[in-house]
Motif scaffolding. Sequence first.
Motif, PDB file in Angstrom:
ATOM      1  N   SER A 184       0.844  -1.196   0.000  1.00  0.00           N
ATOM      2  CA  SER A 184       0.000   0.000   0.000  1.00  0.00           C
ATOM      3  C   SER A 184       0.881   1.249   0.000  1.00  0.00           C
ATOM      4  O   SER A 184       1.904   1.300   0.684  1.00  0.00           O
ATOM      5  CB  SER A 184      -0.902   0.021   1.238  1.00  0.00           C
ATOM      6  N   PHE A 185       0.426   2.256  -0.739  1.00  0.00           N
ATOM      7  CA  PHE A 185       1.168   3.519  -0.848  1.00  0.00           C
ATOM      8  C   PHE A 185       0.193   4.674  -0.683  1.00  0.00           C
ATOM      9  O   PHE A 185      -0.871   4.698  -1.314  1.00  0.00           O
ATOM     10  CB  PHE A 185       1.848   3.593  -2.216  1.00  0.00           C
ATOM     11  N   ASP A 206       4.017  -4.765   6.562  1.00  0.00           N
ATOM     12  CA  ASP A 206       5.297  -4.058   6.494  1.00  0.00           C
ATOM     13  C   ASP A 206       5.644  -3.684   5.049  1.00  0.00           C
ATOM     14  O   ASP A 206       6.771  -3.306   4.743  1.00  0.00           O
ATOM     15  CB  ASP A 206       6.419  -4.889   7.123  1.00  0.00           C
ATOM     16  N   THR A 207       4.657  -3.802   4.162  1.00  0.00           N
ATOM     17  CA  THR A 207       4.853  -3.440   2.757  1.00  0.00           C
ATOM     18  C   THR A 207       4.141  -2.128   2.430  1.00  0.00           C
ATOM     19  O   THR A 207       3.853  -1.847   1.275  1.00  0.00           O
ATOM     20  CB  THR A 207       4.343  -4.550   1.831  1.00  0.00           C
ATOM     21  N   LYS A 208       3.838  -1.337   3.450  1.00  0.00           N
ATOM     22  CA  LYS A 208       3.212  -0.030   3.225  1.00  0.00           C
ATOM     23  C   LYS A 208       4.284   1.054   3.192  1.00  0.00           C
ATOM     24  O   LYS A 208       5.348   0.922   3.814  1.00  0.00           O
ATOM     25  CB  LYS A 208       2.186   0.276   4.304  1.00  0.00           C
ATOM     26  N   SER A 209       3.997   2.142   2.470  1.00  0.00           N
ATOM     27  CA  SER A 209       4.919   3.276   2.415  1.00  0.00           C
ATOM     28  C   SER A 209       4.115   4.529   2.116  1.00  0.00           C
ATOM     29  O   SER A 209       2.958   4.463   1.688  1.00  0.00           O
ATOM     30  CB  SER A 209       5.997   3.059   1.348  1.00  0.00           C
ATOM     31  N   TYR A 210       4.743   5.675   2.350  1.00  0.00           N
ATOM     32  CA  TYR A 210       4.083   6.941   2.049  1.00  0.00           C
ATOM     33  C   TYR A 210       5.108   7.949   1.555  1.00  0.00           C
ATOM     34  O   TYR A 210       6.326   7.770   1.731  1.00  0.00           O
ATOM     35  CB  TYR A 210       3.327   7.486   3.266  1.00  0.00           C
ATOM     36  N   TYR A 211       4.587   9.018   0.955  1.00  0.00           N
ATOM     37  CA  TYR A 211       5.443  10.102   0.480  1.00  0.00           C
ATOM     38  C   TYR A 211       4.789  11.436   0.787  1.00  0.00           C
ATOM     39  O   TYR A 211       3.589  11.625   0.516  1.00  0.00           O
ATOM     40  CB  TYR A 211       5.675   9.995  -1.038  1.00  0.00           C
ATOM     41  N   LEU A 212       5.560  12.352   1.342  1.00  0.00           N
ATOM     42  CA  LEU A 212       5.149  13.740   1.515  1.00  0.00           C
ATOM     43  C   LEU A 212       6.200  14.637   0.872  1.00  0.00           C
ATOM     44  O   LEU A 212       7.404  14.469   1.124  1.00  0.00           O
ATOM     45  CB  LEU A 212       5.004  14.100   2.995  1.00  0.00           C
ATOM     46  N   SER A 240       9.087   4.012  -7.477  1.00  0.00           N
ATOM     47  CA  SER A 240       9.745   3.146  -6.499  1.00  0.00           C
ATOM     48  C   SER A 240       8.764   2.098  -5.967  1.00  0.00           C
ATOM     49  O   SER A 240       9.129   0.923  -5.813  1.00  0.00           O
ATOM     50  CB  SER A 240      10.299   4.006  -5.370  1.00  0.00           C
ATOM     51  N   PHE A 241       7.524   2.505  -5.687  1.00  0.00           N
ATOM     52  CA  PHE A 241       6.520   1.555  -5.203  1.00  0.00           C
ATOM     53  C   PHE A 241       6.146   0.554  -6.289  1.00  0.00           C
ATOM     54  O   PHE A 241       6.053  -0.656  -6.024  1.00  0.00           O
ATOM     55  CB  PHE A 241       5.286   2.320  -4.740  1.00  0.00           C
ATOM     56  N   LEU A 242       5.925   1.024  -7.507  1.00  0.00           N
ATOM     57  CA  LEU A 242       5.450   0.140  -8.565  1.00  0.00           C
ATOM     58  C   LEU A 242       6.524  -0.826  -9.071  1.00  0.00           C
ATOM     59  O   LEU A 242       6.175  -1.854  -9.665  1.00  0.00           O
ATOM     60  CB  LEU A 242       4.938   0.988  -9.737  1.00  0.00           C
ATOM     61  N   ASN A 243       7.788  -0.520  -8.841  1.00  0.00           N
ATOM     62  CA  ASN A 243       8.861  -1.380  -9.347  1.00  0.00           C
ATOM     63  C   ASN A 243       8.766  -2.803  -8.803  1.00  0.00           C
ATOM     64  O   ASN A 243       9.251  -3.750  -9.447  1.00  0.00           O
ATOM     65  CB  ASN A 243      10.219  -0.785  -8.989  1.00  0.00           C
ATOM     66  N   GLN A 244       8.119  -2.977  -7.646  1.00  0.00           N
ATOM     67  CA  GLN A 244       8.028  -4.324  -7.076  1.00  0.00           C
ATOM     68  C   GLN A 244       7.140  -5.258  -7.906  1.00  0.00           C
ATOM     69  O   GLN A 244       7.183  -6.482  -7.724  1.00  0.00           O
ATOM     70  CB  GLN A 244       7.488  -4.254  -5.649  1.00  0.00           C
TER      71      GLN A 244
END
Length: 246
Positions: A184-185, A206-212, A240-244
């Motif tokens: 999740s992003f 633990d596969t979640k991330s965010y960007y500000l 970076s998120f979609l590369n997985q």
Amino acid sequence: MKLYFLVFFLLVGFGALASETIKIKASDGVEVTVDLHIAHPDTVPFIILFHQAGWSRGEYQEIAPILNQLGFNCMAVDQRSGNAVNDVQNQTFVSARKLMKETKYVNALPDMNAAIDHAKIYLAKGDLIIWGSSYSSALALKIAGDRTGDISGVLAFSPGEYFQSMGKPKDYITSSAIKIECPSFITSARSEKNSWWSIYEVIPTDTKSYYLPETSGNHGSRALWSKFTDSQGYWDAVISFLNQYL
């Protein structure tokens, strides 16, 4: 490949990749209009793009061809809660009004689920990723928690608990986000973090991330539009998120 070169190549040197507009049926009979941006075999990851309040699938005119170039097939969806953007009229809204259906944010769920069902049956044999903007990003998080077996990833641009005025509980999104199992992003304008941070915190993976952004940024998926000088940072985080999935 840097985004600036990529955007130039797509929109100037190469031209936007062709799309096809089709209609599918929601569970209550509303015709849902979608643009298909298909550039690869159906085994590649597939992204379903949902727009923000008052808008249409036109929100993704610039974004979808870039996602194609990155290796994804896409579908940009008109939800019944919306109107127009980038000279693209929301046709699902028109269909819903003809059938005298409600067009509040929460009423868009049948359209979003219909798009997911159609993609799973006819278009996507690989990973299925959903991507929302503003109110639809909140609903995308809800769907990701409610349909864990169907969703391989979710991106949410400016989500929040937007639905109390429509009779939903104050934790309408959070109560589903706590069940999310896929990567999740979340991102938003810098000032919007408090609108979604409590949702982000309950996602149990633990596969979640965010960007500000360091800048003020922008609300919804338009943060990626090239006319905004800080769009590069958003794109770097999204890629970076979609590369997985590639």
